[in-house]
Write a protein that holds these residues in place. Structure first.
Motif, PDB file in Angstrom:
ATOM      1  N   TYR A 105       0.501  -1.307   0.437  1.00 28.84           N
ATOM      2  CA  TYR A 105      -0.088   0.222   0.460  1.00 28.84           C
ATOM      3  C   TYR A 105       0.351   1.733   0.099  1.00 28.84           C
ATOM      4  O   TYR A 105       0.315   2.141  -0.343  1.00 28.84           O
ATOM      5  N   GLU A 108       1.401   2.161  -3.597  1.00 36.51           N
ATOM      6  CA  GLU A 108       0.246   2.784  -4.496  1.00 36.51           C
ATOM      7  C   GLU A 108      -0.049   4.214  -3.598  1.00 36.51           C
ATOM      8  O   GLU A 108      -0.618   4.933  -3.730  1.00 36.51           O
ATOM      9  N   TYR A 109       0.609   4.217  -2.349  1.00 33.57           N
ATOM     10  CA  TYR A 109      -0.152   6.271  -1.604  1.00 33.57           C
ATOM     11  C   TYR A 109       1.007   6.661  -2.534  1.00 33.57           C
ATOM     12  O   TYR A 109       1.056   7.839  -3.547  1.00 33.57           O
ATOM     13  N   LEU A 212      -5.569   2.774   2.660  1.00 32.94           N
ATOM     14  CA  LEU A 212      -4.631   3.764   2.563  1.00 32.94           C
ATOM     15  C   LEU A 212      -5.220   4.608   3.420  1.00 32.94           C
ATOM     16  O   LEU A 212      -3.794   5.688   4.006  1.00 32.94           O
TER      17      LEU A 212
END
Length: 600
Positions: A105, A108-109, A212
């Protein structure tokens, strides 16, 4: 493989050293420039803040390797060999899952923020948020390198705007959060990762919030300029210790009380009280000067377990007398108090605690006939020792005086303290060598990472409680009890004492203050008075069996079994109880001095 490991560790270590050094130089240069030219470096605060975030996540791996993450290991200690290995294997799997989650994550962030730019330097936020996945990747590598030694030989031991349209029932995520946190902590998962894992578990079970959010709140939790005072005060204390400050303060304190009956006990109390004005950490006081004092008392004929109990009980003043890490965190959690007000408020309670420890030492020394150490020094000797100790003693004066005069903020005061300590060690005492500075920076960086990662994970943990309505629930519950102010303070004391037994002070402040402080303010409790009650209560948990982290550190450095240490604690705990009652029912002990100095 060994060459890779050696180079990997060295690279990680030097990255931390450089980051901390650059942070200190940038902020100190900004302070100097502002006073010399009335100008400031526009990007200084932003760059230093982002370096602190990188340092936190890059430092978690080495802290994991060297056992610096605080954990509650009572269950592991009570289990037979094979079962203990099984529990540690389970913890290792949980850590692996958490690191993989953070890596996945985090990437992704980072990708989602690549088109946003920072206000001052105008670089992509992706470079800043990259600290999350990079830190997670490094933690994974360290996890792999220590896996076998941890599970088999146990070398890993302590020596860190989304919409909330919930479809789940109210408090459901909070219940999962609290129960899972208790379970992870009981297993022995390090406190920081137990908080992170319980947050992930609650978010997964609730299904109402994107995953997130955990990374966002973790990042936001330490993206704070005032929080930068933490690494700088830690570094200042390490520099002063590296400059032989401990020896200077021991001699200074000993000359006044060392010759009396129980003199080394009094020296212990007075020395740790002076040192608390530099370190801001009970653990640092117990592990540093405290370990030296225990050895001195043991050689002089004091019971070693008594010396250890006295040291642990007195080290409590570390977070009470300024500068104090926990006070910085409290001020960030409650907007009604400032760091400066809390620093000043801690002076009288800290001295009161020291006096109470002296009373216990007087009673025990008289009963056990602990003799004094040597003769009363001459006036010339006292003057020479005092003159030599004066630069060290003046450090808290520089910090508090500069803040009160408006010369610098708490964060700027902390970096001034760093360079003051550097000058004292190198040019005043002439015991600090330049070659020792990298090691001091490395130790400070690791301690900083272990502290800040707890704060970061606590922020996401507290977010779930807040978004699920826990503060409102507690406030309504207390309101329904129709308590008076004193009744409320009694309930808070009991609750905090019980809570502090099982959780460390820093996450305790992060989680509880946003819940309890508004209720106290509504009842008309002075926010400074309430802050001191909370801080003292949670700090007492560090010496309250069976979990107290300060007990484990003191037991380790003194080589005194926990059972013997706990037996000797009883009179000290009674003394702390008396002081706590005085602070609770005599508000002026906490708020008179800050109010007199103009703090509100």
């Amino acid at each position: 493989m060994k060459n890779f490991e050696r180079h990997f560790l060295a690279t990680n270590r030097w990255a931390l050293i450089i980051m901390l050094a650059v942070m200190a130089v940038i902020i100190f240069a900004n302070v100097c420039l502002r006073y010399l030219t009335n100008q400031s470096i526009e990007w200084a605060e932003e760059v230093a803040r982002h370096l602190m975030i990188w340092l936190t996540f890059l430092g978690c791996g080495p802290v994991l390797r060297y056992g610096g993450h605080i954990a509650v290991e009572n269950l592991q200690d009570a289990l037979p060999g094979r079962m203990a290995i099984a529990v540690r294997a389970l913890i290792a799997v949980l850590l692996l899952a958490f690191f993989v989650f953070f890596l996945w994550y985090g990437i992704e962030y980072m990708q989602r923020t690549q088109y946003q730019t920072t206000p001052s330097t105008q670089i992509s936020f992706a470079w800043v948020y990259a600290a999350l996945p990079v830190g997670a990747a490094l933690m994974l590598v360290h996890w792999l390198l220590i896996l076998r030694s941890y599970t088999v030989r146990r070398e890993f031991a302590a020596d860190a705007h989304f919409d909330a349209n919930a479809s789940a029932s109210p408090m459901n995520a909070s219940l999962v959060l609290l129960l899972s946190a208790c379970a992870y902590l009981a297993l022995g998962v390090p406190v920081a990762f137990a908080l992170g894992l319980s947050t992930v578990t609650a978010l997964a079970v609730s299904g109402s919030f994107p995953m997130l959010v955990m990374l966002k709140e973790t990042f936001t939790g330490i993206d704070s300029f005032p929080l930068m005072a933490v690494p700088f005060f830690i570094l200042a204390a390490e520099l002063m210790s590296g400059g032989s400050l401990t020896d200077v303060l021991l001699r200074f304190a000993g000359q006044f009380v060392g010759h009396k009956r129980g003199g080394l006990g009094y020296t212990n109390v007075v020395s740790l009280t002076f040192f608390s004005g530099i370190s801001g950490s009970a653990l640092a006081d117990a592990a540093g000067p405290g370990s030296m004092l225990i050895k001195m008392m043991d050689k002089a004929g004091y019971d070693r377990s008594y010396a250890a109990a006295l040291t642990a009980s007195t080290a409590i003043v570390g977070p009470i007398i300024p500068p104090s890490i926990i006070m910085i965190i409290y001020a960030l959690a409650d907007d009604n108090v400032s760091v400066g007000a809390l620093f000043v408020a801690g002076l009288v309670p800290g001295l009161l605690i020291a006096a109470a420890m002296c009373v216990v030492n007087w009673h025990v020394s008289r009963r056990r006939n602990y003799r004094g150490d040597g003769e009363h020094p001459s006036m010339n000797e006292i003057l020479r020792t005092t003159w030599k100790a004066l630069p060290a003693i003046l450090l808290p004066v520089v910090i508090l005086g500069g803040m009160r005069a408006g010369w610098f903020t708490p964060t700027e005061a902390s970096v001034v303290a760093v360079f003051y300590a550097l000058v004292c060690g190198k040019y005043v005492y002439r015991t600090l060598e330049w070659k020792a500075v990298p090691d001091i920076l490395a130790r400070s960086a690791l301690l900083t990472a272990s502290v800040l990662i707890i704060i970061a994970m606590s922020a996401s943990f507290a977010w779930v409680l807040t978004i699920e309505g826990m503060p409102q629930l507690v406030a309504n519950w207390i309101a329904d009890m129709h308590l008076s102010v004193w009744g409320f303070l009694i309930v808070v004391n009991v609750f905090l004492l019980l809570f502090g037994i099982f959780i460390e002070p820093l996450p305790g402040v992060m989680v509880l203050v946003p819940i309890l402080a508004p209720v106290a303010a509504k009842l008309g409790v002075d926010p400074i008075h309430f802050a001191m009650i909370v801080i003292y209560n949670l700090t007492l948990g560090m010496i309250t069996p069976p979990v107290g982290g300060l007990l484990f550190v003191t037991s380790n450095v003194s080589r005194v079994p926990m059972a013997a240490l706990t037996r000797e604690l009883k009179p000290f705990l009674w003394a702390h109880g008396v002081v706590l009652l005085l602070l609770t029912f005599v508000p002026a002990l906490s708020n008179w001095l800050p109010h007199a100095m103009g703090f509100k």
